[in-house]
Design an enzyme around this catalytic site. Structure first.
Site, PDB file in Angstrom:
ATOM      1  N   GLY A 236      -4.764  62.052 101.827  1.00  0.00           N
ATOM      2  CA  GLY A 236      -5.682  62.116 102.940  1.00  0.00           C
ATOM      3  C   GLY A 236      -6.887  61.213 102.776  1.00  0.00           C
ATOM      4  N   GLY A 238      -7.277  59.096  99.622  1.00  0.00           N
ATOM      5  CA  GLY A 238      -7.139  58.119  98.544  1.00  0.00           C
ATOM      6  C   GLY A 238      -5.734  57.580  98.451  1.00  0.00           C
ATOM      7  N   ASP A 356      -6.914  74.068  96.141  1.00  0.00           N
ATOM      8  CA  ASP A 356      -5.851  73.381  96.874  1.00  0.00           C
ATOM      9  C   ASP A 356      -4.535  73.446  96.106  1.00  0.00           C
ATOM     10  OD1 ASP A 356      -4.863  72.049  99.077  1.00  0.00           O
ATOM     11  OD2 ASP A 356      -5.281  70.059  98.274  1.00  0.00           O
TER      12      ASP A 356
END
Length: 545
Positions: A236, A238, A356
Protein backbone atom coordinates in the site's frame (compact mmCIF):
# COMPACT_ATOMS: atom_id res chain seq x y z
CA UNK A 1 19.64 -3.99 24.63
CA UNK A 2 19.01 -0.46 25.88
CA UNK A 3 22.29 0.60 24.28
CA UNK A 4 21.13 -0.95 21.00
CA UNK A 5 17.88 1.01 21.15
CA UNK A 6 19.80 4.20 21.88
CA UNK A 7 22.04 3.67 18.84
CA UNK A 8 19.01 3.02 16.65
CA UNK A 9 17.36 6.17 17.88
CA UNK A 10 20.44 8.23 17.09
CA UNK A 11 20.58 6.79 13.59
CA UNK A 12 16.97 7.70 13.02
CA UNK A 13 17.30 11.35 14.09
CA UNK A 14 18.52 12.59 10.67
CA UNK A 15 15.58 10.80 9.06
CA UNK A 16 13.11 13.13 10.75
CA UNK A 17 13.76 15.82 8.11
CA UNK A 18 10.76 15.48 5.78
CA UNK A 19 10.80 15.64 2.03
CA UNK A 20 9.57 19.05 0.93
CA UNK A 21 9.84 19.00 -2.85
CA UNK A 22 7.08 19.10 -5.40
CA UNK A 23 5.77 16.20 -7.41
CA UNK A 24 7.59 17.33 -10.53
CA UNK A 25 10.82 17.61 -8.62
CA UNK A 26 10.55 14.12 -7.26
CA UNK A 27 9.85 12.81 -10.74
CA UNK A 28 13.19 14.31 -11.82
CA UNK A 29 15.69 13.97 -9.00
CA UNK A 30 18.99 13.23 -10.75
CA UNK A 31 21.97 12.31 -8.61
CA UNK A 32 24.33 15.23 -8.18
CA UNK A 33 27.08 13.85 -10.40
CA UNK A 34 24.67 13.07 -13.27
CA UNK A 35 23.29 16.58 -13.00
CA UNK A 36 26.83 17.95 -13.11
CA UNK A 37 27.59 15.90 -16.22
CA UNK A 38 24.40 17.05 -17.95
CA UNK A 39 25.23 20.68 -17.11
CA UNK A 40 28.78 20.23 -18.41
CA UNK A 41 27.49 18.80 -21.70
CA UNK A 42 25.03 21.68 -21.96
CA UNK A 43 27.83 24.21 -21.52
CA UNK A 44 29.77 22.52 -24.34
CA UNK A 45 26.64 22.68 -26.49
CA UNK A 46 26.47 26.43 -25.83
CA UNK A 47 30.03 26.85 -27.06
CA UNK A 48 29.33 24.80 -30.18
CA UNK A 49 26.16 26.81 -30.86
CA UNK A 50 28.02 30.11 -30.52
CA UNK A 51 30.74 28.90 -32.89
CA UNK A 52 28.21 27.66 -35.47
CA UNK A 53 26.29 30.92 -35.35
CA UNK A 54 29.58 32.79 -35.76
CA UNK A 55 30.43 30.68 -38.82
CA UNK A 56 26.98 31.39 -40.21
CA UNK A 57 27.46 35.11 -39.80
CA UNK A 58 30.86 34.95 -41.48
CA UNK A 59 29.56 33.01 -44.48
CA UNK A 60 26.42 35.12 -44.83
CA UNK A 61 28.37 38.37 -44.87
CA UNK A 62 31.54 37.28 -46.69
CA UNK A 63 30.07 35.65 -49.80
CA UNK A 64 27.27 37.96 -50.98
CA UNK A 65 27.89 37.18 -54.70
CA UNK A 66 26.51 33.74 -54.08
CA UNK A 67 23.19 35.36 -53.24
CA UNK A 68 23.31 38.10 -55.82
CA UNK A 69 19.95 38.97 -57.23
CA UNK A 70 18.04 36.93 -54.67
CA UNK A 71 15.15 38.87 -53.22
CA UNK A 72 14.87 38.56 -49.42
CA UNK A 73 18.37 37.33 -48.65
CA UNK A 74 18.56 37.42 -44.75
CA UNK A 75 22.04 38.94 -44.59
CA UNK A 76 22.94 41.48 -43.42
CA UNK A 77 19.35 42.12 -42.22
CA UNK A 78 18.00 40.51 -40.14
CA UNK A 79 20.64 37.79 -40.17
CA UNK A 80 23.29 39.77 -38.33
CA UNK A 81 20.87 40.82 -35.59
CA UNK A 82 19.38 37.33 -35.14
CA UNK A 83 22.80 35.68 -35.25
CA UNK A 84 24.22 38.18 -32.78
CA UNK A 85 21.35 37.59 -30.34
CA UNK A 86 21.76 33.82 -30.69
CA UNK A 87 25.47 34.09 -29.91
CA UNK A 88 24.65 36.34 -26.93
CA UNK A 89 22.14 33.77 -25.63
CA UNK A 90 24.71 30.97 -25.99
CA UNK A 91 27.36 32.96 -24.10
CA UNK A 92 24.86 33.92 -21.37
CA UNK A 93 23.85 30.27 -20.97
CA UNK A 94 27.50 29.20 -20.79
CA UNK A 95 28.21 31.79 -18.09
CA UNK A 96 25.10 30.74 -16.15
CA UNK A 97 26.38 27.16 -16.00
CA UNK A 98 30.01 28.07 -15.37
CA UNK A 99 29.05 30.23 -12.38
CA UNK A 100 27.96 27.11 -10.55
CA UNK A 101 24.27 26.88 -11.39
CA UNK A 102 24.31 23.08 -11.77
CA UNK A 103 20.86 22.27 -10.48
CA UNK A 104 17.62 20.85 -11.92
CA UNK A 105 16.56 24.35 -13.03
CA UNK A 106 19.62 24.41 -15.32
CA UNK A 107 18.03 21.78 -17.55
CA UNK A 108 14.85 23.86 -17.71
CA UNK A 109 16.88 26.88 -18.81
CA UNK A 110 18.46 24.59 -21.40
CA UNK A 111 14.98 23.95 -22.84
CA UNK A 112 14.46 27.70 -23.14
CA UNK A 113 17.81 27.88 -24.93
CA UNK A 114 16.54 25.23 -27.35
CA UNK A 115 13.40 27.26 -28.14
CA UNK A 116 15.40 30.48 -28.66
CA UNK A 117 17.76 28.81 -31.13
CA UNK A 118 14.86 27.14 -32.94
CA UNK A 119 13.13 30.51 -33.33
CA UNK A 120 16.29 32.04 -34.77
CA UNK A 121 16.70 29.17 -37.23
CA UNK A 122 13.04 29.24 -38.25
CA UNK A 123 13.05 33.01 -38.79
CA UNK A 124 16.11 32.96 -41.06
CA UNK A 125 15.11 29.75 -42.84
CA UNK A 126 11.79 31.25 -43.92
CA UNK A 127 13.09 34.75 -44.66
CA UNK A 128 13.93 34.14 -48.31
CA UNK A 129 11.29 33.39 -50.96
CA UNK A 130 10.43 29.76 -51.64
CA UNK A 131 12.38 29.45 -54.88
CA UNK A 132 15.72 30.01 -53.17
CA UNK A 133 15.15 27.92 -50.07
CA UNK A 134 16.46 24.40 -49.65
CA UNK A 135 13.60 22.13 -48.66
CA UNK A 136 15.68 19.41 -46.95
CA UNK A 137 15.16 18.45 -43.28
CA UNK A 138 15.24 21.57 -41.16
CA UNK A 139 18.13 22.24 -38.80
CA UNK A 140 15.52 22.55 -36.07
CA UNK A 141 14.96 18.77 -36.09
CA UNK A 142 18.69 18.27 -35.64
CA UNK A 143 18.83 20.79 -32.79
CA UNK A 144 15.87 19.16 -30.99
CA UNK A 145 17.41 15.69 -31.02
CA UNK A 146 20.85 17.02 -30.08
CA UNK A 147 19.56 18.93 -27.04
CA UNK A 148 17.42 15.97 -25.94
CA UNK A 149 20.42 13.63 -25.94
CA UNK A 150 22.88 16.03 -24.37
CA UNK A 151 20.81 17.56 -21.54
CA UNK A 152 17.28 16.14 -21.29
CA UNK A 153 14.80 17.43 -18.74
CA UNK A 154 11.63 15.68 -17.53
CA UNK A 155 9.71 13.86 -20.29
CA UNK A 156 6.77 16.24 -19.99
CA UNK A 157 8.87 19.40 -20.15
CA UNK A 158 11.04 17.98 -22.92
CA UNK A 159 8.01 17.16 -25.06
CA UNK A 160 6.46 20.59 -24.53
CA UNK A 161 9.65 22.49 -25.34
CA UNK A 162 10.40 20.25 -28.34
CA UNK A 163 6.92 20.79 -29.81
CA UNK A 164 7.28 24.54 -29.40
CA UNK A 165 10.69 24.40 -31.06
CA UNK A 166 9.32 22.24 -33.89
CA UNK A 167 6.69 24.91 -34.59
CA UNK A 168 9.27 27.64 -35.16
CA UNK A 169 9.57 26.87 -38.89
CA UNK A 170 5.79 27.38 -39.40
CA UNK A 171 6.00 30.51 -37.23
CA UNK A 172 8.85 31.76 -39.42
CA UNK A 173 6.66 31.13 -42.46
CA UNK A 174 3.88 33.16 -40.82
CA UNK A 175 6.25 36.07 -40.23
CA UNK A 176 7.40 35.84 -43.86
CA UNK A 177 3.76 35.89 -44.98
CA UNK A 178 3.15 39.04 -42.94
CA UNK A 179 6.14 40.60 -44.72
CA UNK A 180 4.53 39.88 -48.07
CA UNK A 181 6.65 36.87 -49.02
CA UNK A 182 4.80 34.15 -50.90
CA UNK A 183 4.54 31.07 -48.69
CA UNK A 184 2.54 27.84 -49.02
CA UNK A 185 -0.71 27.26 -47.21
CA UNK A 186 -0.62 26.55 -43.48
CA UNK A 187 -1.49 22.86 -43.89
CA UNK A 188 1.22 22.41 -46.52
CA UNK A 189 3.72 24.15 -44.27
CA UNK A 190 3.02 21.84 -41.34
CA UNK A 191 3.21 18.78 -43.59
CA UNK A 192 6.47 20.03 -44.99
CA UNK A 193 7.99 20.22 -41.51
CA UNK A 194 6.66 16.93 -40.13
CA UNK A 195 10.24 15.76 -39.40
CA UNK A 196 10.42 18.53 -36.79
CA UNK A 197 7.45 17.05 -34.91
CA UNK A 198 8.73 13.51 -35.30
CA UNK A 199 11.98 14.67 -33.72
CA UNK A 200 10.00 16.31 -30.90
CA UNK A 201 8.36 13.02 -29.93
CA UNK A 202 11.63 11.11 -30.28
CA UNK A 203 13.23 13.62 -27.92
CA UNK A 204 11.20 12.18 -25.05
CA UNK A 205 13.00 8.82 -25.28
CA UNK A 206 16.41 9.90 -23.91
CA UNK A 207 14.60 11.89 -21.24
CA UNK A 208 12.76 8.79 -20.03
CA UNK A 209 15.92 6.68 -20.16
CA UNK A 210 17.88 9.17 -18.08
CA UNK A 211 15.00 9.51 -15.63
CA UNK A 212 14.91 5.76 -14.98
CA UNK A 213 18.70 5.63 -14.78
CA UNK A 214 18.73 8.46 -12.27
CA UNK A 215 16.16 6.74 -10.07
CA UNK A 216 18.04 3.45 -10.12
CA UNK A 217 21.34 5.11 -9.28
CA UNK A 218 19.71 7.09 -6.47
CA UNK A 219 18.23 3.91 -5.02
CA UNK A 220 21.54 2.08 -5.20
CA UNK A 221 23.43 4.89 -3.51
CA UNK A 222 20.76 5.80 -0.99
CA UNK A 223 20.36 2.19 0.19
CA UNK A 224 23.74 2.25 1.87
CA UNK A 225 25.96 -0.70 0.98
CA UNK A 226 23.21 -2.56 -0.88
CA UNK A 227 22.65 -2.60 -4.62
CA UNK A 228 19.09 -3.06 -5.83
CA UNK A 229 18.77 -5.96 -8.27
CA UNK A 230 15.12 -6.81 -8.89
CA UNK A 231 11.75 -5.47 -7.84
CA UNK A 232 9.92 -8.18 -5.89
CA UNK A 233 6.62 -6.46 -5.24
CA UNK A 234 4.83 -3.57 -3.62
CA UNK A 235 2.31 -2.83 -0.93
CA UNK A 236 0.00 0.00 0.00
CA UNK A 237 2.79 2.44 0.75
CA UNK A 238 6.05 0.83 -0.26
CA UNK A 239 7.82 -1.46 -2.67
CA UNK A 240 10.32 -4.25 -2.03
CA UNK A 241 13.52 -4.93 -3.96
CA UNK A 242 15.89 -7.85 -3.92
CA UNK A 243 19.34 -6.48 -3.17
CA UNK A 244 22.97 -7.54 -2.90
CA UNK A 245 25.50 -6.31 -0.40
CA UNK A 246 28.50 -4.79 -2.13
CA UNK A 247 31.04 -6.70 -0.02
CA UNK A 248 29.22 -9.60 1.63
CA UNK A 249 27.63 -12.56 -0.10
CA UNK A 250 24.43 -12.01 1.86
CA UNK A 251 21.27 -11.31 -0.13
CA UNK A 252 18.75 -8.88 1.31
CA UNK A 253 15.38 -7.29 0.68
CA UNK A 254 15.10 -3.50 0.66
CA UNK A 255 11.77 -1.83 1.32
CA UNK A 256 11.48 1.68 -0.16
CA UNK A 257 8.83 4.35 -0.19
CA UNK A 258 9.27 6.83 -3.04
CA UNK A 259 8.13 10.41 -2.35
CA UNK A 260 5.81 10.47 -5.36
CA UNK A 261 3.71 7.57 -4.02
CA UNK A 262 3.34 8.94 -0.52
CA UNK A 263 0.12 10.71 -1.47
CA UNK A 264 0.76 13.37 1.14
CA UNK A 265 -1.12 16.64 0.86
CA UNK A 266 1.10 18.58 3.25
CA UNK A 267 4.46 18.52 4.93
CA UNK A 268 2.90 17.11 8.10
CA UNK A 269 1.50 14.20 6.09
CA UNK A 270 4.96 13.48 4.70
CA UNK A 271 6.42 13.53 8.21
CA UNK A 272 3.66 11.21 9.49
CA UNK A 273 4.20 8.62 6.76
CA UNK A 274 7.97 8.77 7.08
CA UNK A 275 7.71 8.23 10.82
CA UNK A 276 5.56 5.18 10.16
CA UNK A 277 8.40 3.47 8.32
CA UNK A 278 10.94 4.67 10.84
CA UNK A 279 8.86 3.02 13.54
CA UNK A 280 8.60 -0.21 11.55
CA UNK A 281 12.36 -0.50 11.20
CA UNK A 282 13.07 0.58 14.75
CA UNK A 283 10.48 -1.72 16.29
CA UNK A 284 11.56 -4.72 14.24
CA UNK A 285 15.29 -4.18 14.73
CA UNK A 286 15.13 -4.40 18.52
CA UNK A 287 13.23 -7.71 18.51
CA UNK A 288 15.30 -10.85 19.00
CA UNK A 289 12.89 -13.68 18.26
CA UNK A 290 14.15 -15.93 15.43
CA UNK A 291 10.61 -15.79 14.09
CA UNK A 292 10.64 -12.02 13.60
CA UNK A 293 12.21 -10.80 10.38
CA UNK A 294 15.71 -9.38 10.86
CA UNK A 295 16.43 -5.76 9.94
CA UNK A 296 20.00 -5.05 8.82
CA UNK A 297 19.92 -1.34 8.10
CA UNK A 298 17.61 1.62 7.55
CA UNK A 299 17.69 5.28 6.62
CA UNK A 300 16.17 8.14 4.63
CA UNK A 301 17.13 9.24 1.12
CA UNK A 302 17.78 12.85 0.17
CA UNK A 303 14.29 13.03 -1.33
CA UNK A 304 12.69 11.95 1.95
CA UNK A 305 11.96 8.36 0.90
CA UNK A 306 12.47 5.93 3.76
CA UNK A 307 14.11 2.54 3.28
CA UNK A 308 15.14 -0.37 5.44
CA UNK A 309 17.13 -3.48 4.62
CA UNK A 310 15.97 -6.86 5.88
CA UNK A 311 16.75 -10.50 5.33
CA UNK A 312 15.58 -12.00 2.05
CA UNK A 313 13.16 -14.85 2.67
CA UNK A 314 12.71 -17.88 0.46
CA UNK A 315 9.31 -19.52 0.59
CA UNK A 316 5.61 -18.60 0.62
CA UNK A 317 3.36 -16.44 2.72
CA UNK A 318 0.30 -18.07 4.20
CA UNK A 319 -1.99 -16.50 1.59
CA UNK A 320 -0.36 -18.24 -1.36
CA UNK A 321 0.46 -21.37 0.64
CA UNK A 322 -3.20 -22.05 1.47
CA UNK A 323 -4.54 -20.94 -1.90
CA UNK A 324 -2.14 -23.13 -3.86
CA UNK A 325 -1.94 -26.18 -1.58
CA UNK A 326 -5.38 -26.06 0.12
CA UNK A 327 -6.04 -25.77 3.89
CA UNK A 328 -3.36 -27.15 6.17
CA UNK A 329 -3.79 -30.24 8.33
CA UNK A 330 -4.26 -29.49 12.01
CA UNK A 331 -0.84 -30.76 13.07
CA UNK A 332 0.93 -28.47 10.62
CA UNK A 333 -1.26 -25.48 11.53
CA UNK A 334 -0.31 -25.94 15.19
CA UNK A 335 3.36 -26.21 14.27
CA UNK A 336 3.22 -22.87 12.46
CA UNK A 337 0.98 -21.21 15.06
CA UNK A 338 3.49 -21.87 17.84
CA UNK A 339 6.24 -20.04 15.95
CA UNK A 340 4.05 -17.01 15.25
CA UNK A 341 3.15 -16.91 18.95
CA UNK A 342 6.86 -16.92 19.82
CA UNK A 343 7.41 -13.74 17.76
CA UNK A 344 4.35 -11.94 19.10
CA UNK A 345 5.02 -12.94 22.71
CA UNK A 346 8.37 -11.17 22.61
CA UNK A 347 6.87 -8.11 20.91
CA UNK A 348 4.12 -7.94 23.51
CA UNK A 349 6.66 -8.30 26.33
CA UNK A 350 8.19 -5.07 24.98
CA UNK A 351 4.76 -3.47 24.97
CA UNK A 352 4.59 -3.52 21.16
CA UNK A 353 1.37 -4.36 19.31
CA UNK A 354 1.73 -5.43 15.68
CA UNK A 355 -1.83 -4.39 14.64
CA UNK A 356 -1.69 -5.98 11.19
CA UNK A 357 -1.34 -9.72 11.70
CA UNK A 358 -2.70 -11.51 8.62
CA UNK A 359 -1.67 -14.43 6.38
CA UNK A 360 0.26 -12.11 4.03
CA UNK A 361 2.44 -11.01 6.94
CA UNK A 362 3.29 -14.53 8.11
CA UNK A 363 5.94 -16.10 5.92
CA UNK A 364 6.61 -19.83 5.76
CA UNK A 365 10.16 -20.27 4.57
CA UNK A 366 13.27 -22.35 4.49
CA UNK A 367 15.85 -21.05 6.94
CA UNK A 368 19.14 -22.90 6.65
CA UNK A 369 18.33 -26.57 7.19
CA UNK A 370 14.93 -25.80 8.75
CA UNK A 371 11.69 -25.95 6.81
CA UNK A 372 8.28 -24.52 7.71
CA UNK A 373 10.15 -21.80 9.56
CA UNK A 374 7.84 -18.89 10.38
CA UNK A 375 8.81 -15.24 10.02
CA UNK A 376 6.43 -12.49 11.14
CA UNK A 377 6.71 -9.49 8.81
CA UNK A 378 5.68 -5.91 8.42
CA UNK A 379 5.56 -4.13 11.74
CA UNK A 380 4.50 -1.00 9.84
CA UNK A 381 1.40 -0.50 11.98
CA UNK A 382 3.20 -1.33 15.23
CA UNK A 383 2.06 0.71 18.19
CA UNK A 384 3.41 1.06 21.70
CA UNK A 385 0.88 -0.13 24.20
CA UNK A 386 1.53 2.31 27.06
CA UNK A 387 -0.44 5.54 27.22
CA UNK A 388 2.55 7.91 27.07
CA UNK A 389 4.11 6.25 24.04
CA UNK A 390 0.74 6.12 22.35
CA UNK A 391 0.33 9.86 22.64
CA UNK A 392 3.86 10.51 21.45
CA UNK A 393 4.02 7.97 18.64
CA UNK A 394 0.54 7.69 17.15
CA UNK A 395 1.12 6.00 13.81
CA UNK A 396 -2.06 6.86 11.97
CA UNK A 397 -3.94 10.01 11.24
CA UNK A 398 -6.88 11.05 13.37
CA UNK A 399 -10.09 9.06 12.82
CA UNK A 400 -8.31 6.55 10.53
CA UNK A 401 -8.44 2.84 11.36
CA UNK A 402 -5.30 0.93 10.36
CA UNK A 403 -5.13 -2.77 9.64
CA UNK A 404 -6.82 -5.31 7.41
CA UNK A 405 -10.63 -5.58 7.87
CA UNK A 406 -10.82 -9.39 7.63
CA UNK A 407 -8.36 -9.78 10.55
CA UNK A 408 -9.13 -6.71 12.64
CA UNK A 409 -10.04 -7.04 16.32
CA UNK A 410 -13.26 -5.37 17.51
CA UNK A 411 -11.41 -2.96 19.80
CA UNK A 412 -9.30 -1.68 16.89
CA UNK A 413 -12.43 -1.20 14.79
CA UNK A 414 -13.93 0.84 17.62
CA UNK A 415 -10.81 3.00 17.65
CA UNK A 416 -9.67 2.38 21.20
CA UNK A 417 -6.61 4.53 21.85
CA UNK A 418 -4.95 2.02 24.17
CA UNK A 419 -4.73 -1.09 22.00
CA UNK A 420 -4.49 -4.30 23.99
CA UNK A 421 -1.81 -6.74 22.75
CA UNK A 422 -4.56 -9.32 22.57
CA UNK A 423 -5.76 -7.56 19.42
CA UNK A 424 -2.90 -9.44 17.77
CA UNK A 425 -4.17 -12.65 19.32
CA UNK A 426 -7.59 -12.06 17.75
CA UNK A 427 -5.94 -11.54 14.37
CA UNK A 428 -3.81 -14.64 14.88
CA UNK A 429 -6.98 -16.58 15.61
CA UNK A 430 -8.31 -15.38 12.25
CA UNK A 431 -5.06 -16.55 10.65
CA UNK A 432 -5.38 -19.97 12.29
CA UNK A 433 -8.96 -20.14 11.00
CA UNK A 434 -7.62 -19.39 7.50
CA UNK A 435 -4.96 -22.08 7.77
CA UNK A 436 -7.46 -24.73 8.87
CA UNK A 437 -10.34 -23.89 6.51
CA UNK A 438 -8.96 -21.76 3.69
CA UNK A 439 -11.76 -19.29 4.44
CA UNK A 440 -12.17 -16.02 6.31
CA UNK A 441 -13.88 -16.04 9.69
CA UNK A 442 -16.59 -13.75 8.30
CA UNK A 443 -17.67 -13.19 4.71
CA UNK A 444 -18.75 -9.65 3.77
CA UNK A 445 -19.14 -7.62 0.59
CA UNK A 446 -17.64 -4.39 1.93
CA UNK A 447 -15.14 -3.42 4.65
CA UNK A 448 -17.92 -1.76 6.64
CA UNK A 449 -19.99 -4.95 6.64
CA UNK A 450 -16.87 -6.85 7.65
CA UNK A 451 -16.43 -4.48 10.59
CA UNK A 452 -20.01 -5.13 11.67
CA UNK A 453 -19.45 -8.89 11.56
CA UNK A 454 -16.33 -8.64 13.71
CA UNK A 455 -18.19 -6.47 16.20
CA UNK A 456 -21.41 -8.48 16.46
CA UNK A 457 -21.19 -11.69 14.43
CA UNK A 458 -20.70 -15.15 15.90
CA UNK A 459 -17.98 -17.14 14.13
CA UNK A 460 -18.80 -20.61 12.84
CA UNK A 461 -16.47 -23.24 14.38
CA UNK A 462 -13.77 -24.11 11.85
CA UNK A 463 -14.60 -27.84 12.00
CA UNK A 464 -17.96 -27.03 10.35
CA UNK A 465 -16.28 -25.37 7.35
CA UNK A 466 -13.74 -27.99 6.34
CA UNK A 467 -13.60 -31.70 5.67
CA UNK A 468 -10.25 -32.03 7.41
CA UNK A 469 -10.35 -33.27 11.00
CA UNK A 470 -9.71 -30.59 13.63
CA UNK A 471 -9.02 -31.68 17.20
CA UNK A 472 -11.45 -30.28 19.74
CA UNK A 473 -8.72 -28.72 21.85
CA UNK A 474 -7.32 -26.87 18.83
CA UNK A 475 -10.76 -25.65 17.82
CA UNK A 476 -11.35 -24.43 21.38
CA UNK A 477 -8.08 -22.49 21.25
CA UNK A 478 -9.07 -20.83 17.95
CA UNK A 479 -12.55 -19.94 19.20
CA UNK A 480 -11.14 -18.47 22.39
CA UNK A 481 -8.83 -16.25 20.33
CA UNK A 482 -11.91 -14.95 18.51
CA UNK A 483 -13.68 -13.73 21.65
CA UNK A 484 -15.06 -10.19 21.30
CA UNK A 485 -13.90 -9.25 24.78
CA UNK A 486 -10.10 -8.96 24.90
CA UNK A 487 -10.12 -10.06 28.53
CA UNK A 488 -11.48 -13.46 27.51
CA UNK A 489 -8.68 -14.09 25.05
CA UNK A 490 -5.31 -15.59 25.97
CA UNK A 491 -2.22 -13.47 25.59
CA UNK A 492 0.45 -14.53 23.11
CA UNK A 493 2.57 -16.33 25.70
CA UNK A 494 -0.44 -18.22 27.03
CA UNK A 495 -1.51 -19.04 23.47
CA UNK A 496 1.95 -20.46 22.84
CA UNK A 497 1.56 -22.79 25.82
CA UNK A 498 -1.96 -23.76 24.78
CA UNK A 499 -0.80 -24.59 21.25
CA UNK A 500 1.95 -26.78 22.69
CA UNK A 501 -0.69 -28.77 24.56
CA UNK A 502 -2.74 -29.44 21.43
CA UNK A 503 -2.13 -33.07 20.58
CA UNK A 504 -2.39 -34.24 16.99
CA UNK A 505 -2.68 -37.88 15.99
CA UNK A 506 0.44 -37.52 13.83
CA UNK A 507 2.81 -34.79 15.06
CA UNK A 508 4.29 -32.39 12.53
CA UNK A 509 8.04 -31.99 12.90
CA UNK A 510 11.15 -30.98 10.98
CA UNK A 511 11.30 -34.25 9.05
CA UNK A 512 7.65 -34.01 7.99
CA UNK A 513 8.20 -30.41 6.89
CA UNK A 514 11.29 -31.36 4.87
CA UNK A 515 9.44 -34.15 3.10
CA UNK A 516 6.53 -31.85 2.25
CA UNK A 517 8.84 -29.22 0.81
CA UNK A 518 10.76 -31.84 -1.18
CA UNK A 519 7.47 -32.95 -2.73
CA UNK A 520 5.72 -29.61 -3.30
CA UNK A 521 8.45 -26.94 -3.31
CA UNK A 522 11.46 -28.87 -4.51
CA UNK A 523 13.15 -25.74 -5.89
CA UNK A 524 13.76 -24.65 -2.29
CA UNK A 525 15.28 -27.92 -1.10
CA UNK A 526 18.43 -27.86 -3.21
CA UNK A 527 21.88 -27.40 -1.77
CA UNK A 528 22.73 -24.06 -0.19
CA UNK A 529 25.01 -21.77 -2.20
CA UNK A 530 26.18 -18.19 -1.95
CA UNK A 531 24.16 -17.25 -5.02
CA UNK A 532 20.70 -15.85 -4.59
CA UNK A 533 17.72 -17.96 -5.70
CA UNK A 534 16.31 -17.44 -9.15
CA UNK A 535 13.59 -14.83 -9.48
CA UNK A 536 10.70 -17.34 -9.86
CA UNK A 537 11.73 -18.97 -6.60
CA UNK A 538 11.08 -15.83 -4.60
CA UNK A 539 7.58 -14.94 -3.55
CA UNK A 540 6.08 -11.74 -4.92
CA UNK A 541 7.03 -9.75 -1.85
CA UNK A 542 8.68 -10.58 1.45
CA UNK A 543 6.73 -7.72 2.95
CA UNK A 544 3.13 -7.40 1.89
CA UNK A 545 0.69 -4.75 2.86
Amino acid sequence: MRDKETRLKRRMEPALTPWSGTTEATDWSLPEDLLQQASRRLSILCVVAAVLWGIGLFIGNSFPPRFAGLNGHPYPWPGNLVGGLAITAAVAMWLYIRLGHARPATLDVGLAFLVVNAFAIGLLDEWAPREVRNRSVSWIAVVILTCAMIAPSTPRKTLFAALVAASMDPIGALIAHLRGVAVPAAAETFIQYWPNYAAAFLAVVPSQVLQRLGRQISRVRDAGSYQLVQRLGGGGMGEVWRAEHRLLARPAAVKIVRPEVLGAASESDVRLITQRFMREAQATAVLGSPHTINVYDFGVTKEGAFYYVMELLVGRDLVSLVRVFCPLPANRAVYLLRQACHSLAEAHSRNLVHRDIKPANIYVCRMGLDYDFIKVLDFGLVKFGDRASTRQNLMTADHVTSGTPAYMAPEIILGNVETDPRADVYALGCVAYWMLTGQLVFQAETPMKMFVEHLHGTPVPPSQRTELPIPRDLEAVVMRCLEKDPQKRPDAAELFQMSCQCKASVPWDHEAAREWWALHLSEFTRGLTLAMPAAPAVSSSPVTR
